[in-house]
Design a protein around this motif. Structure first.
Motif, PDB file in Angstrom:
ATOM      1  N   UNK A 101       0.795  -1.219   0.000  1.00 60.01           N
ATOM      2  CA  UNK A 101       0.000   0.000   0.000  1.00 60.01           C
ATOM      3  C   UNK A 101       0.833   1.277   0.000  1.00 60.01           C
ATOM      4  N   UNK A 102       2.096   1.167   0.380  1.00 63.41           N
ATOM      5  CA  UNK A 102       2.905   2.372   0.530  1.00 63.41           C
ATOM      6  C   UNK A 102       2.665   3.079   1.860  1.00 63.41           C
ATOM      7  N   UNK A 103       1.821   2.494   2.715  1.00 66.02           N
ATOM      8  CA  UNK A 103       1.545   3.103   4.020  1.00 66.02           C
ATOM      9  C   UNK A 103       2.638   2.708   5.011  1.00 66.02           C
ATOM     10  N   UNK A 104       2.892   3.577   5.970  1.00 62.70           N
ATOM     11  CA  UNK A 104       3.897   3.295   6.999  1.00 62.70           C
ATOM     12  C   UNK A 104       3.432   2.114   7.871  1.00 62.70           C
ATOM     13  N   UNK A 105       4.288   1.091   7.959  1.00 62.91           N
ATOM     14  CA  UNK A 105       3.894  -0.115   8.701  1.00 62.91           C
ATOM     15  C   UNK A 105       3.638   0.160  10.191  1.00 62.91           C
ATOM     16  N   UNK A 106       4.316   1.180  10.725  1.00 62.70           N
ATOM     17  CA  UNK A 106       4.133   1.483  12.149  1.00 62.70           C
ATOM     18  C   UNK A 106       2.764   2.089  12.453  1.00 62.70           C
ATOM     19  N   UNK A 107       2.047   2.479  11.396  1.00 64.93           N
ATOM     20  CA  UNK A 107       0.730   3.091  11.600  1.00 64.93           C
ATOM     21  C   UNK A 107      -0.406   2.129  11.240  1.00 64.93           C
ATOM     22  N   UNK A 108      -0.067   0.849  11.109  1.00 64.80           N
ATOM     23  CA  UNK A 108      -1.059  -0.158  10.719  1.00 64.80           C
ATOM     24  C   UNK A 108      -1.363  -1.072  11.910  1.00 64.80           C
ATOM     25  N   UNK A 109      -2.639  -1.338  12.145  1.00 63.04           N
ATOM     26  CA  UNK A 109      -3.037  -2.313  13.166  1.00 63.04           C
ATOM     27  C   UNK A 109      -3.971  -3.347  12.544  1.00 63.04           C
ATOM     28  N   UNK A 110      -4.006  -4.543  13.142  1.00 64.46           N
ATOM     29  CA  UNK A 110      -4.881  -5.616  12.653  1.00 64.46           C
ATOM     30  C   UNK A 110      -5.989  -5.881  13.661  1.00 64.46           C
TER      31      UNK A 110
END
Lengths: 365, 365
Positions: free
Chosen positions: A64-73
């Protein structure tokens, strides 16, 4: 390469209904089995889940190009949206708008909290609002929607989309994204991603849980203040394990190839549909470069056609209210069939759908 | 029948640590595999999950004597407790007390919301409080706690217990119960039950989700106002399926037999422990008719003994803070070993544990 059929399990049915059927690649389904040793303790399970979370976030970031640190599951979109409302401390005082064709599962949490307004076409008139919540891909037409945020920096935009990979999120100005991963991202079971942009990243910790504790001493607990505080409790290990294989598959095919393939299927379907002479097309986007994931056609007796396609032709499409009761009723669109496609759809599938549609129109006339 | 070993899977280890290891019967583990046909659509999955929910609630009702209509299933205790706080609209204005030896995962959600007080022995002094939250089985000693609610009808009692089947909930006055089902109820994976008593049953609908919609028309959505509105999103079908087999197993053995067997194990262990001459027993309940699920002993070098039991004897016990950091630190109890048992524990296992404990004491002295 003609199509990607070989990577997907053989099926008696041809699915053109992404909203109720996930179509994961075989490599993901094969891995959807208990691979954990059940002699492991809960803490061992928690540790191996944690590793999987990190690996999945990193792969979602690549895609996605999104910062991984700003992703939650999280387990699903409803829990995710509710947690975000809770975290942002949204309440009845906030002015909220959403799109008229929005998905019910997105509208429902809002209905209890806000007097919401619906926007239709023009977004320029909306200035005095706090939050806009919508799916960037229209639930009825399949077209990519956008909202002009110019001079409206105070507005938080929450994209609560069913889709993730079909659009380049950078082109698009959501502050927060909630994406179901079982459609575009090919998860074999429901699973949800949330992304919280930098401006709001420190607002979370909505629901404290023991997994959120960073450290403690006799008098004081210190909590994580990162996105992981959104992740309450465990998601089943097998789902995560199988989903990671699906992500590996997408990365191996390559996002550009996926985009190009879906775009070519989209154009092929639109061209084929435009040649059906007696088809009354009401919602039918013009051919365009923007990728579509689904489109809707208006026919007489949509429900009968749906049933006949299922029973005679082994084809699944979606009819009825498309989980968009408000938009469908607002526009008086009561005879829609929605057709969706993905990497598992071939041009042969489209040919077959068109032939069967024509055959059923003839039976009904 | 000597013991129930034959119903449980063979294992290299002997587990005396119920907090980190679920010990489900073989019949449940066998069913913990994807039994669903993955050609099913999400709505088919949702329907079959719904059936399982109802069947499981009915069996939990048989086991606990609680009304099945007041039971909801959720993924874990943290989500459950947070939802209940949210539903009851609890906030910093409420006076809350909890027990000093409470489990961290119960205390954590409270810490962020309230200035909580801890009660130790006497409950008579607490009059001006709104909510009491505690596990009815003490996390450290294993003894059944009770709170005298006489003349204190305004107090809501929330039992956030790890245990479910070892006490008769009717003897006990909780208004709301949150029970992890992977311990006493033998679920092979984490799963949580909440029970909301009649007085509070209409307070829920904490987080609206599309599954909560009962009906809608053009202008209005009507939501379920029953306990099912607590159930946000799906719990994995395989977990539910395997858990139902575990409930069937418990019902087949019979609750009275389970209670009696655990009680006899409890007495046998206490008697054996009392014969170890150089064991410094600090926390050690007197022999009593009340059933215990676990007990703690104080030894020197608890952590070393734990490691040696694991490495030399293949025995798992729990040492350290027992997820009760506040109580452990308050009482200055830094060298505890907690021993827990269930239907899968035999008297042979106890004999082996005692022999190995004595052997390790000798090695260390």
């Amino acid at each position: 390469m003609e199509d990607y059929k070989e990577y997907f399990p053989k099926s008696k049915k041809v699915y053109f209904d992404h909203a109720t059927k996930s179509l994961p690649p075989s490599v993901s389904l094969i891995n959807l089995k208990p691979s954990r040793n059940y002699n492991h303790s809960f803490s061992e399970i928690a540790r191996s889940n944690q590793k999987l979370y990190l690996s999945i976030k990193s792969k979602l970031s690549q895609i996605t190009g999104l910062n991984k640190d700003n992703i939650a599951l999280l387990p699903n979109r409803n829990i995710a949206l509710n947690l975000i409302f809770h975290s942002l401390k949204l309440n009845g005082q906030n002015t909220v708008i959403t799109s008229i064709s929005e998905d019910t599962s997105i509208i429902t949490p809002m209905i209890k909290l806000f007097d919401i307004s619906f926007f239709e076409k023009s977004d320029s008139e909306y200035t005095d609002i706090d939050i806009l919540i919508y799916s960037c891909i229209d639930n009825i037409t399949g077209q990519i929607k956008s909202f002009d945020k110019k001079n409206k920096d105070q507005i938080k935009i929450i994209d609560a989309s069913f889709n993730l990979l079909t659009y380049n999120v950078k082109k698009h100005n959501a502050d927060i994204i909630i994406a179901e991963l079982s459609i575009d991202a090919l998860s074999p079971l429901p699973l949800c991603m949330i992304f919280i942009g930098e401006a709001y990243a420190k607002l979370q910790n909505p629901f404290p849980s023991d997994g959120n504790i960073q450290s403690y001493n006799k008098n004081r607990y210190i909590f994580h203040n990162d996105i992981s505080s959104m992740e309450l409790g465990l998601i089943d290990y097998n789902v995560l394990h199988a989903f990671e294989k699906a992500l590996d598959f997408s990365l191996q095919i390559g996002m550009k190839n996926i985009f190009d393939y879906k775009s070519s299927i989209s154009k092929y379907l639109q061209s084929k549909l435009s040649h059906i002479s007696n088809l009354s097309v009401l919602i039918f986007p013009h051919l365009q470069n923007d990728i579509l994931s689904h489109l809707s056609i208006q026919v007489s007796n949509a429900h009968d056609i749906n049933l006949l396609l299922d029973e005679i032709s082994n084809i699944e499409v979606r009819s009825g209210e498309l989980c968009s009761q408000i938009g469908i009723s607002h526009y008086g669109l009561d005879n829609l069939i929605r057709i969706s496609w993905h990497l598992s759809t071939s041009k042969n599938d489209i040919d077959y759908l068109i032939d069967e549609l024509i055959r059923i129109f003839e039976i009904l006339n």
